[in-house]
Write an enzyme that holds these catalytic residues in place. Structure first.
Site, PDB file in Angstrom:
ATOM      1  N   HIS A 147       1.006  -1.170   0.209  1.00  8.47           N
ATOM      2  CA  HIS A 147       0.077   0.141  -0.081  1.00  8.47           C
ATOM      3  C   HIS A 147       0.901   1.211  -0.169  1.00  8.47           C
ATOM      4  O   HIS A 147       1.848   1.323   0.705  1.00  8.47           O
ATOM      5  CB  HIS A 147      -0.936   0.026   1.094  1.00  8.47           C
TER       6      HIS A 147
ATOM      7  N   TYR B  74      -6.608   8.677   1.130  1.00 11.62           N
ATOM      8  CA  TYR B  74      -6.729   9.754   2.209  1.00 11.62           C
ATOM      9  C   TYR B  74      -5.424  10.459   2.425  1.00 11.62           C
ATOM     10  O   TYR B  74      -4.374  10.297   1.944  1.00 11.62           O
ATOM     11  CB  TYR B  74      -6.825   8.628   3.477  1.00 11.62           C
TER      12      TYR B  74
ATOM     13  N   ASP C 206     -27.067 -21.847  17.108  1.00 11.25           N
ATOM     14  CA  ASP C 206     -28.607 -21.528  16.991  1.00 11.25           C
ATOM     15  C   ASP C 206     -28.930 -22.464  15.646  1.00 11.25           C
ATOM     16  O   ASP C 206     -28.783 -22.332  14.558  1.00 11.25           O
ATOM     17  CB  ASP C 206     -29.120 -20.108  16.550  1.00 11.25           C
TER      18      ASP C 206
HETATM   19  P1  FAD Z   1       2.941  -5.905  12.717  1.00 14.53           P
HETATM   20  O1  FAD Z   1       2.980  -4.591  13.110  1.00 14.53           O
HETATM   21  O2  FAD Z   1       3.231  -6.306  11.393  1.00 14.53           O
HETATM   22  O3  FAD Z   1       3.785  -6.856  13.849  1.00 14.53           O
HETATM   23  C1  FAD Z   1       3.864  -8.055  13.544  1.00 14.53           C
HETATM   24  C2  FAD Z   1       5.091  -8.314  14.342  1.00 14.53           C
HETATM   25  O4  FAD Z   1       5.100  -9.844  14.238  1.00 14.53           O
HETATM   26  C3  FAD Z   1       6.138  -7.581  13.472  1.00 14.53           C
HETATM   27  O5  FAD Z   1       6.870  -7.002  14.602  1.00 14.53           O
HETATM   28  C4  FAD Z   1       7.219  -9.030  13.278  1.00 14.53           C
HETATM   29  O6  FAD Z   1       8.590  -8.886  13.401  1.00 14.53           O
HETATM   30  C5  FAD Z   1       6.733 -10.132  14.115  1.00 14.53           C
HETATM   31  N1  FAD Z   1       6.959 -11.406  13.837  1.00 14.53           N
HETATM   32  C6  FAD Z   1       6.499 -12.162  12.514  1.00 14.53           C
HETATM   33  N2  FAD Z   1       6.945 -13.176  12.545  1.00 14.53           N
HETATM   34  C7  FAD Z   1       7.619 -13.349  13.578  1.00 14.53           C
HETATM   35  C8  FAD Z   1       8.333 -14.586  13.844  1.00 14.53           C
HETATM   36  N3  FAD Z   1       8.683 -15.790  13.207  1.00 14.53           N
HETATM   37  N4  FAD Z   1       9.201 -14.420  15.242  1.00 14.53           N
HETATM   38  C9  FAD Z   1       9.174 -13.270  15.740  1.00 14.53           C
HETATM   39  N5  FAD Z   1       8.543 -12.350  15.281  1.00 14.53           N
HETATM   40  C10 FAD Z   1       7.784 -12.271  14.457  1.00 14.53           C
HETATM   41  N6  FAD Z   1      -3.943   0.898   9.496  1.00 14.53           N
HETATM   42  C11 FAD Z   1      -4.852   1.944  10.466  1.00 14.53           C
HETATM   43  O7  FAD Z   1      -5.554   1.488  11.176  1.00 14.53           O
HETATM   44  N7  FAD Z   1      -4.766   3.292   9.993  1.00 14.53           N
HETATM   45  C12 FAD Z   1      -3.839   3.583   9.171  1.00 14.53           C
HETATM   46  O8  FAD Z   1      -3.455   4.788   8.896  1.00 14.53           O
HETATM   47  C13 FAD Z   1      -3.102   2.704   8.585  1.00 14.53           C
HETATM   48  N8  FAD Z   1      -1.950   3.160   7.714  1.00 14.53           N
HETATM   49  C14 FAD Z   1      -1.223   2.233   6.951  1.00 14.53           C
HETATM   50  C15 FAD Z   1      -0.278   2.600   6.415  1.00 14.53           C
HETATM   51  C16 FAD Z   1       0.699   1.695   5.486  1.00 14.53           C
HETATM   52  C17 FAD Z   1       1.800   2.201   4.594  1.00 14.53           C
HETATM   53  C18 FAD Z   1       0.732   0.456   5.989  1.00 14.53           C
HETATM   54  C19 FAD Z   1       1.567  -0.752   5.572  1.00 14.53           C
HETATM   55  C20 FAD Z   1      -0.381  -0.106   7.017  1.00 14.53           C
HETATM   56  C21 FAD Z   1      -1.361   0.753   7.596  1.00 14.53           C
HETATM   57  N9  FAD Z   1      -2.237   0.243   8.374  1.00 14.53           N
HETATM   58  C22 FAD Z   1      -3.143   1.259   9.229  1.00 14.53           C
HETATM   59  C23 FAD Z   1      -2.551  -1.011   8.595  1.00 14.53           C
HETATM   60  C24 FAD Z   1      -1.874  -1.449  10.149  1.00 14.53           C
HETATM   61  O9  FAD Z   1      -0.355  -0.788  10.069  1.00 14.53           O
HETATM   62  C25 FAD Z   1      -1.692  -2.767  10.501  1.00 14.53           C
HETATM   63  O10 FAD Z   1      -2.944  -3.458  10.251  1.00 14.53           O
HETATM   64  C26 FAD Z   1      -1.004  -3.016  11.580  1.00 14.53           C
HETATM   65  O11 FAD Z   1      -0.176  -2.286  12.084  1.00 14.53           O
HETATM   66  C27 FAD Z   1      -0.864  -4.311  11.918  1.00 14.53           C
HETATM   67  O12 FAD Z   1      -0.375  -4.588  13.228  1.00 14.53           O
HETATM   68  P2  FAD Z   1       0.362  -6.082  13.780  1.00 14.53           P
HETATM   69  O13 FAD Z   1       0.729  -5.857  14.974  1.00 14.53           O
HETATM   70  O14 FAD Z   1      -1.079  -7.165  13.431  1.00 14.53           O
HETATM   71  O15 FAD Z   1       1.431  -6.326  12.818  1.00 14.53           O
END
Ligand code: FAD
Length: 825
Positions: free
Chosen positions: A226, A259, A549
């Protein structure tokens, strides 16, 4: 690093850290959070999210999760630094259709408790967002409590608080596998050695499929890139004073999938207006191989349209959208699932493996709260069916399906989606044996759980002729996904008979010496009845909410058939299996794909069935709510159940898939002189609502108990069952505060679609859980939970639809055949 913890959380993004924080809130501190990246800027999606939150959503659950998230983000600071800026949200309309949609969205905000929203003129919108050119919009929807947050700082603040309460956090640790024995997790393997644990919560963001696969748990999502650009400085913002991190509202221009947000002296621009770019799991970079793993190379061509449109709408941004610093333009990845929903809950495959995946920053804190409540108390406080980790049929977790549907979710992220809008691909995944017959009759198909399901049949067009009802002139939003044949099929079912293809109903066989005791424990109605009995029942949560249900049919002493909706089939199956104790001799086998199912319903159903069977189908010979095997011509055996979801005499007929064609033809021929038609889902839905049958997931779910839902008749107090204690307390505590009520819209031409706010005395008192037109009663019907004092026939209410309030009246229910005489004829 600790060698054991009760709970290991994989991932320290906004979701994992919020979950750790909420666990400590519930008193659980024996928790270890592991992340492969550095804390707390881990390199996942959270690390570069601009932190924008728009709370309005057509899903009540998501709307409330966003409100809960804002409340938490607003409550934290990092060493005194503010993390949340409630600068307001502005959703603009550039087309008349969007302007209408904004009215509907304001309706959602009223339904789901977002306060003080307004519809603005272009000039009023510019008062809020001064760089906006008013000539480019028709109006806007204003949400004062929306805004943006410093996401990484919020995560750091929550993480530190959790740490202070005892949670362990480790960065730079890769989870490489799980210790799974006897269907349960016992530990986690990492690059720094094993960690023993009792349960795991996977919050691995777009790495979810890889981490899930290590545990044998499908996590169907795809990482999509994105675009986000932080512009060069904008002179018009020079004059901002004070804390400039965010002062102007966040803006959504959904007609162009864009946005915007002001940050200090520049803007952030988010762009969904490009073909989705998917990154397969093996191509995700590791830490240390360049920029953070969630960033992919910038694709400038994908930004062209966005740049032109932004320059038109915000002229002062022109020429500032191609910043020279490369890190200001990014393709960042985050998760998209086949249906756009999150993936949350304990996996059906492995005990102790929980997931909280595909969650936006917008919902992260709220969703994390729900999942940890679920882990700790056995149920979340919100209905999470739409996010349930076990809702997917196996085909829906195949990579081909996940990628195709995930990309489409990305394309549609800001689209105006009609509730009946259909995906164009992939289609024809699951076909019932009647599919060719349906095509021959000119079926208009909708897809549900992969099945192609007729919504109405063009062959019934002649039945519409001559009908002069007001409803036959339906227009606008309500006319989409609809045709007058729907009404004609409804009326023909009531006057003659119709064949409904109900093959997509989910069917399970529960068998074994302990099957009866198991079902009796799980379900609130009496299951121990003579062989051939049909029982309508609920299964309850520990707090008395309706978890399932469905109907249970006793086929033999130790064999029961469970029939439930196609949409909730996998959820119900996973939940039922999870209730089985290890000592119980019970097997649960899914039969959905191997059995056809037909509803033969209507006052002529008996006359038709009689012509093709020797079985006694008289009322005495085959009473209501009984079932048995019969022959239908050569089609044998056919399991016939005398029950109907449309409130008419009739049978459900189940048999071998391969014999579907034959039974259809036999019944069709027999029905020729009785006015038999084929009828579709449109008629089905309106028939069921006229009869007051509740739909799980809409009218009833885990947040409502059988008493307030008007289903107390299906609870047997003379037996023990799960959730009984809670339900008794509700029963004896003076009755529920609100009740599910039936309302009809006074103007017989008005139709609403669901989720609309319900007003009384100038205040919003409820929202619509189900809506349909009652063709037999000549009124639009809505259901919704009203305060008990208002849930009495005669109360005057108003249902808001596209900003207009329609006078409506609470009525007695069911509206059709209240004594059930037609069913029992
Ligand atoms: P992440 O932040 O990706 O965290 C997952 C973590 O798991 C990572 O730190 C990773 O290192 C760790 N991990 C994975 N595999 C392993 C492993 N095997 N061992 C150890 N650690 C591991 N959402 C909004 O609501 N508002 C916004 O304005 C918005 N803007 C966005 C803009 C961009 C450019 C992008 C890319 C996304 C945006 N989003 C936004 C979406 C939002 O950022 C994500 O949905 C959200 O941050 C996901 O959070 P998370 O904790 O699930 O994932």
């Amino acid at each position: 690093m600790r060698e054991r913890a009760q709970t290991v959380i994989v991932g320290a993004g906004i979701v994992g850290v919020s979950a750790a924080y909420h666990l400590t809130d519930l008193g659980v501190t024996d928790v270890l959070v592991l992340d492969q990246g550095p804390l707390f800027e881990t390199g996942g999606s959270t690390s570069h999210a601009p932190g924008i939150i728009f709370q309005t959503n057509g899903s009540r659950t998501l709307s409330r999760l966003a409100q809960d998230s804002v409340a938490l983000y607003d409550s934290v600071d990092l060493d005194g630094e503010r993390c949340w800026y409630g600068v307001g949200g502005l959703e603009v309309a550039a087309t008349p259709e969007r302007m209408e949609e904004l009215k509907r969205r304001q309706g959602y905000s009223r339904s789901f408790g977002i306060e003080d929203t307004e519809l603005l003129t272009p000039a009023e919108a510019v008062d809020k967002s001064p760089l906006l050119d008013p000539r480019t919009i028709l109006g806007a929807y204003w949400i004062p409590s929306d805004g943006a947050g410093k996401t990484v700082k919020t995560v750091t603040a929550l993480g530190r608080e959790a740490q202070a309460r005892g949670v362990g956090f480790e960065g730079g640790v890769i989870v490489t596998g799980f210790d799974i024995r006897d269907g349960r997790v016992h530990g986690v393997q990492t690059t720094r050695g094993p960690v023993e644990c009792e349960r795991v919560l996977i919050c691995a963001g777009f790495w979810g499929p890889t981490v899930g696969a290590m545990a044998g748990v499908p996590i169907p999502l795809v990482a999509v890139q994105h675009q986000l650009v932080w512009t060069d400085p904008i002179p018009e913002l020079d004059g901002l004073a004070g804390d400039t991190w965010a002062q102007q509202p966040v803006v959504r221009h959904q007609d162009m999938s864009l946005y915007f947000r002001q940050r200090e002296d520049h803007f952030g621009i988010g762009n969904y207006r490009h073909e989705p770019i998917v990154t397969p799991q093996p191509s995700i970079r590791r830490h240390g191989d360049g920029p953070m793993p969630s960033l992919m190379p910038w694709t400038p061509d994908d930004f062209d349209l966005c740049e032109d449109e932004t320059a038109r709408m915000f002229p002062s941004l022109e020429g500032r959208m191609r910043p020279s610093a490369p890190e200001r333009s990014l393709n960042g990845m985050f998760s998209f699932t086949p249906d756009g929903g999150s993936v949350v809950g304990e996996s059906a495959a492995v005990r102790g493996v929980w997931v909280c995946e595909a969650v936006w920053v917008t919902h992260a804190a709220g969703m994390a709260r729900q999942v940890v409540e679920w882990m700790e108390t056995g149920e979340p406080s919100y209905d999470l069916a739409e996010a349930d980790a076990n809702r997917f049929y196996p085909f829906q977790t195949s990579p081909a399906y996940v990628v195709e549907r995930g990309k489409q979710q990305y394309r549609e992220v800001y689209d105006i989606l009609h509730p009946l809008q259909q995906p164009t691909t992939p289609r024809n995944l699951r076909l019932t044996p009647f599919h060719a017959r349906h095509r021959g009759l000119g079926a208009e198909f909708l897809t549900g759980a992969g099945w192609e399901r007729p919504q109405w049949f063009r062959a019934n067009h002649d039945l519409v002729g001559g009908v002069t009802h007001e409803w036959s002139r339906r227009a606008g939003w309500a006319a989409r996904g609809w045709s007058p044949e729907v009404g004609a099929e409804h009326l023909a079912t009531r006057s003659h008979a119709a064949l409904f293809d109900i093959t997509p109903f989910a069917k399970f066989d529960v068998a074994g010496p302990d099957a009866l005791a198991f079902l009796e424990r799980v379900f609130a109605n009496r299951i121990d009845r003579p062989v051939g009995s049909i029982v309508y029942t609920a299964a309850l949560t520990p707090t008395g909410g309706i978890r399932l249900d469905l109907t249970v049919i006793r086929k033999d002493e130790e064999l029961f058939r469970v029939v439930t909706g196609g949409g909730s089939g996998q959820h119900d199956l996973a939940w039922l299996r999870r209730q089985c104790r290890e000592s119980e001799r019970v097997t649960i086998t899914e039969r959905t794909g191997s059995l056809f199912a037909l509803g033969l319903w209507g006052p002529r159903a008996r006359d038709i069935l009689r012509q093709v069977t020797d079985a006694d189908v008289s009322d005495d010979g085959f009473p209501y709510l009984t079932a048995r095997y019969i022959d239908v011509g050569e089609v044998s055996p056919v399991w016939a159940q005398r029950i109907s979801y449309v409130g008419e005499l009739g049978w459900e007929l189940y048999g071998q898939f391969a014999m579907g064609d034959r039974i259809w033809d036999l019944l069709w021929e027999a029905g020729r002189d009785h006015g038999l038609i084929a009828a579709g889902g449109g008629a089905f839905d309106s028939l069921r609502l006229e009869k007051g049958y509740r739909l799980w997931g809409q009218d009833i779910h885990t947040e409502h108990d059988p008493i307030e839902a008007g289903l107390g008749f299906a609870v047997r107090w003379d037996k023990d069952f799960q959730g009984r204690e809670a339900l008794e307390a509700i029963r004896d505590g003076g009755g529920p505060a609100e009740r599910l009520a039936c309302m009809t819209v006074d103007d017989p031409r008005t139709v609403v679609m669901g989720k609309e706010p319900v007003w009384h005395d100038g205040k919003v008192v409820s929202y619509v859980t189900s809506a349909a037109y009652g063709y037999s009663i000549g009124r639009g019907i809505v259901y919704g939970y009203l305060p008990a004092a208002l849930a009495v026939p005669g109360t005057l209410v108003e249902v808001e639809y596209f900003g207009v309030r329609h006078a409506s009246t609470v009525t007695d229910e069911p509206l059709w055949d209240p004594k059930g005489e037609r069913l029992k004829a």
